[in-house]
Design a protein around this motif. Sequence first.
Motif, mmCIF file in Angstrom:
data_model
loop_
_atom_site.group_PDB
_atom_site.id
_atom_site.type_symbol
_atom_site.label_atom_id
_atom_site.label_comp_id
_atom_site.label_asym_id
_atom_site.label_seq_id
_atom_site.Cartn_x
_atom_site.Cartn_y
_atom_site.Cartn_z
ATOM 1 N N THR A 118 7.301 -2.377 -3.742
ATOM 2 C CA THR A 118 6.793 -2.217 -2.328
ATOM 3 C C THR A 118 7.242 -1.054 -1.569
ATOM 4 O O THR A 118 6.488 -0.676 -0.741
ATOM 5 N N ARG A 119 8.042 -0.301 -2.017
ATOM 6 C CA ARG A 119 8.467 0.943 -1.313
ATOM 7 C C ARG A 119 7.368 1.787 -1.553
ATOM 8 O O ARG A 119 7.014 2.665 -0.420
ATOM 9 N N TYR A 120 6.895 2.047 -2.721
ATOM 10 C CA TYR A 120 5.563 3.030 -2.917
ATOM 11 C C TYR A 120 4.580 2.498 -2.252
ATOM 12 O O TYR A 120 3.978 3.320 -1.522
ATOM 13 N N LEU A 121 4.183 1.178 -2.093
ATOM 14 C CA LEU A 121 3.090 0.789 -1.335
ATOM 15 C C LEU A 121 3.358 1.148 0.008
ATOM 16 O O LEU A 121 2.250 1.589 0.709
ATOM 17 N N ALA A 122 4.451 0.990 0.595
ATOM 18 C CA ALA A 122 4.639 1.172 2.004
ATOM 19 C C ALA A 122 4.591 2.908 2.210
ATOM 20 O O ALA A 122 4.017 3.232 3.137
ATOM 21 N N ALA A 123 4.953 3.545 1.511
ATOM 22 C CA ALA A 123 5.152 5.154 1.601
ATOM 23 C C ALA A 123 3.750 5.906 1.211
ATOM 24 O O ALA A 123 3.641 6.850 1.747
ATOM 25 N N ARG A 124 3.068 5.451 0.055
ATOM 26 C CA ARG A 124 2.148 6.040 -0.477
ATOM 27 C C ARG A 124 0.970 5.637 -0.490
ATOM 28 O O ARG A 124 0.039 6.145 -1.150
ATOM 29 N N THR A 125 0.512 4.536 -0.152
ATOM 30 C CA THR A 125 -0.686 3.675 -0.101
ATOM 31 C C THR A 125 -1.341 2.989 1.128
ATOM 32 O O THR A 125 -0.336 2.707 2.107
ATOM 33 N N THR A 126 -2.592 2.827 1.299
ATOM 34 C CA THR A 126 -3.309 2.113 2.378
ATOM 35 C C THR A 126 -3.939 0.957 1.595
ATOM 36 O O THR A 126 -4.441 1.152 0.711
ATOM 37 N N GLY A 127 -4.262 -0.139 2.364
ATOM 38 C CA GLY A 127 -5.122 -1.300 2.061
ATOM 39 C C GLY A 127 -4.631 -2.224 0.949
ATOM 40 O O GLY A 127 -5.587 -2.951 0.385
ATOM 41 N N PHE A 128 -3.503 -2.302 0.796
ATOM 42 C CA PHE A 128 -3.054 -3.455 -0.209
ATOM 43 C C PHE A 128 -3.293 -4.772 0.407
ATOM 44 O O PHE A 128 -3.523 -5.719 -0.503
ATOM 45 N N GLU A 129 -3.123 -4.983 1.447
ATOM 46 C CA GLU A 129 -3.232 -6.430 2.035
ATOM 47 C C GLU A 129 -4.672 -6.864 1.710
ATOM 48 O O GLU A 129 -4.999 -7.901 1.163
ATOM 49 N N ASP A 130 -5.883 -5.873 1.922
ATOM 50 C CA ASP A 130 -6.997 -6.313 1.612
ATOM 51 C C ASP A 130 -7.266 -6.429 0.031
ATOM 52 O O ASP A 130 -7.983 -7.186 -0.354
ATOM 53 N N ALA A 131 -6.714 -5.478 -0.643
ATOM 54 C CA ALA A 131 -6.799 -5.669 -2.073
ATOM 55 C C ALA A 131 -6.185 -7.135 -2.661
ATOM 56 O O ALA A 131 -6.758 -7.732 -3.396
#
Lengths: 500, 707
Positions: free
Chosen positions: B250-263
């Motif tokens: 989750t920390r990586y998702l927050a810091a380094r990515t966009t669009g997880f919720e749509d995925a």
Amino acid sequence: MSAAVVRQAPRRVVIVGAGMAAARLAEELRAGEPDPARLSVTVLGAEAEEPYNRIMLSHAAAASGAAGAPGAAGGATPVARLKPAGWWDRHDITLRTSAPVAALDRVTCEVELAGGERVGYDHLVLATGAAPRIPPVDGIRSPGGGLAPGVFTLRDAAGQRELTAHLAAHPGPVAIVGAGFIGLEVACALAAAGHDVVVVHPRAWPMNGCLDAGAGAVLVRSLAALGVRTVTGARATSWDGATLRLDDGEVRCRTVVLTAGSAPRADLARDAGLEVGHGVVVDDELTTSDPAISAIGDCAQHRGVVSGLVAPAWDQAVVLAARLSGADPDARYSGGTPVTRLKAHGLDVVALGEFAEDVYGSAGGDDEATEVTTLCEPARGRYARVDVVAGRVVGAALIGHPEPVGVLTQLYENALPVPDDVVSVILGRAEAVAAQTPSTMPAAAVVCRCNGVSKGDLVAAWADGARDRDALAESTRAGTGCGGCSAAVEGICGWLAAAG
Amino acid sequence: MTPDRPGAQDAERPGHTHCPYCALQCAMSVTPTTGGVAEVTPEWFPTNRGGLCRKGWTAGDLLGHPDRLTTPLIRRDGRLQPCDWDTALDRVVDGIRRAQAAGGPDGVAVFGGGGLTNEKAYQLGKFTRLALGSRLIDYNGRWCMSSAAAAANRSFGLDRGLPFPVTDLSGARAVLLIGANPADTMPPFLQHLGTAAAAGGLIVADPRLSATARRALDGGGVHLRLRPGTDAALALGLLHLVVVTGAVDTRYLAARTTGFEDAWAHAAAWLPERTERVTGVSVALLERAVRLLADARDAGAGSYILTARGAEQHADGTSVVGAVIALALALGLPGRPRTGYGTLTGQGNGQGGREHGQKADQLPGYRMITDPDARTHVAAVWDVEPEQIPGPGLSAFELLDSLGQPGGPTAMLLHASNPVVSAPDADRVAERLRALDTLVVADFVLSETAALADVVLPVPQWAEEEGTLTNLEGRVLRRRRSITPPAGARDELWIWHELARRLDRGPERFPTDPRAVFDELARASAGGKADYSAVDWDRLDAGEVLHWPCGADSPAGTPRLFLDRFATPDGRARFMIDAPRTPAEPTDAAFPLLATTGRLLAHYQSGAQTRRVGELAAAEPRMWVQVHPVVARAAGLTDGAAARVVSRRGSVEAEVRCDEDMRTDTLFLPFHFAGTGRANLLTLPELDPHSRMPEFKVCAVRLEAAA
């Protein structure tokens, strides 16, 4: 209503229910017709939660409300929710929660909500699901008509939360009434969470609807190993808040969970005059007796079958969405292929199709086209039965054999030819085929694939004086590619050296 | 095998060259021998660690091969006949003039290949746009890396096959391969999977029990034997499990990515049981795969996900790779030390070949041809006005399918490719090639495509030329001349210069010295995504290890990408997931089986080279079809029998090879063979909307006895 009416693409689709079938239908409708001006989609859910993964309820119940538990349902965690917050709005789907439907008005093409509000439709879809069946047990209902204190069902998130809260306050023994796959999942989850669990089942073995007696016996043993006691052939007769009496014995407990099956929620349809059998009767177009109304999921009865499983519900949602969005107006649902599974930590049970008649009995015994393979290992908690008729799987049950499930499911669902060696399908080739040693390996066997070097080539090179791995590599190239045969080449070296 | 030697030379040593075949680019030296056969000696290099497969060992056999073309050929009276270079080039020029007189600049099309050096790939793109003035150029890499490239560009903003050195994989305890069979396609690469294999952490998703999958099982790893065409479902199902088992970072998702919720909106629907039903991969194995990847990650022990053509060569290949990248992102793998996602490049210069302008929509430096800034930059290097650079052309299959059609090109120059064997729906493509007024093929043997040509131009082979290639990890390598080419062969750079001269279209723009071409390429790439501007041959010859981007900001090169930020505008990796589509071609009663195609250890691509090498041809002399014995039996066939595999487009003759480990809904066909044994007679030219990759890996077929 004439058939011509439904031929026109509807502009307003209203879905009654917001469970897994409804959610999938709404999503597929929007995917098929992205323009909300051409197709509006409204989902009316009775529950307070946005659509969530109902399958996780039993695990969530056992999680005792632990924060962040991955299985926790109830809309609190994004994991159990089928869509992230705001997704429905962003996809122009009107999702209304806490909006139970009280009645259908087929004349004006409207549904009436409990508060009296009316919502018009061009096409209505019933996806109302199923309600838990409450067995006839004295004292199990409260005077108000609800369930008595200490008695729970596990059909929705609210029920799950109540059960979780009750268990936290009353950590004592739990009785589960009904040993279908849901009952056993709950039992295993609660046992794993440290509860003392007894399952009461009226039939001779658990999951008797889809397992044979042999599988049932292995299952009881496996359940016991997980701390779940099974009382079979017993009916619950009364409940007093501290004791669940059976027709033969009793269980002292503070909690009773009813998992004795469910019944389609068909009251709206029945009251509106639609044809209802066990569930709302639909044809292969998933249309009810009113062409402007369809039904899918656990509330629907298709070709006499009410499934109660998510896979056929989703298949129906895809077919109906294709029809209503115009993506494929000729889509048809021709029936599902039941695959039932129980998934608990340390226990895998899968049942699919129906068994051929008892192969040792009169019907199957003489039938050369019928082949029944069974592997029974009660001490290892494993049982497998695969029934093959005319080269196709017609039914199977697997306990403790999780790895072949995918293959068997596809052999069965897609009616694929079944390998002759059914045992290797069950066990996997790795277990079925013994490894070769340098001495048993035939001379033509390829040792080094990368360079096509056989055992015979290595033996010949050895005879020519190449007496270690490097020398063999030099003369044959064995081991100079991926290096994966190094151990095998060493092994052959050792074998040749020992042979002198 | 030899482990990493302490202090071992990563260097390019003078005298080294690299194998002519796959993108691993194993190092070797080539020594001429009396009798015309060159001797190949493996060299130690990080990618191959001294290893070679039998293709590499025998690569020298083609140098002095009797089938070698040593003189131009020209079609006269319906037959190809030897001629001199003047005659051949005059015929080519006549053909170009005739085609352009009738059809304008786009009357001539060009088709390139992923086997060309960087210099030639660059020069071919420039020659097409400037000397021919045509927008119509594409290449066979469209059928190789395009889906992985499109997906990487969408998610990471940059496409380099492996964004880390291949040796990073060596210590990894968990590696998931999706649609990759390197045990056959690049055997020495398997050395880098040794740790994972030994730890039981090698996970191979493949419809077949391939040699690589077998290696996984031998070490206690996992084989995910999915139904062909269900790769996206598999990836989404794994992503689902990553989330519900709490393995998500989750920390990586927050810091380094966009669009997880749509995925997640997509992946939430891929419940394990549904994934199992669609893919045929058991939930237990899906769970094991996720656990292995997550545990290795958590232990800091190395955790990687790699795709290859099995996942990518689909009409939704970009989506498939997007789903795999999403899986990797959810686990927090990309852009970190000791974890990552990558794709295994296929052709020798599959990486460099797609960066320097032989793609229909690209200019050198991996610039988009539609980008005004890119056009301005490249036009300045080329000393032309931006308007003189034509716009985007057609993708490979669309280009070939337009040949000789009303309004389509009537002449084509074709280099380093053999589409009569390698194109989808191959007979349809052969028919288009025959419809041309002028087909010019440059090759060193008479390939099946060259055999259809009006003019065949003999060119040097790998060991006879100087240049650079870029391997699967984005490292620029030197190819060096060890052997003198046959007297009659002429280098492509010379051919293009000569054609420009005869057409009077600025021959000075097309130097024949590859080093000069590289220097120009470096300038053209400056500031682009694939920036080579700080690379030069001296640095390479001095043994420097240079991975692109290697430019003004990164003169030492970039072995590992994305460690600080991704190449997207906001620096974050993007989850890009589409709903998995239904199969491109469903099975039915007439075509009840799924055919999938792939490569064999003994052969390379269309086989034009390897089928001519005695040892390789002896190992795999003819076309076969791998099938479960019960499926063969149902067709009245037994092991070794002559069969025909029929799709809606054509039929293939093949020898039956029964294999108990095959799925009973799937046939496997190698695609290296010619004539009636061409697997691509069956395949489906349905194209990916993003990458224009055809659906090579699944089509509906039936199996029957050969007449």
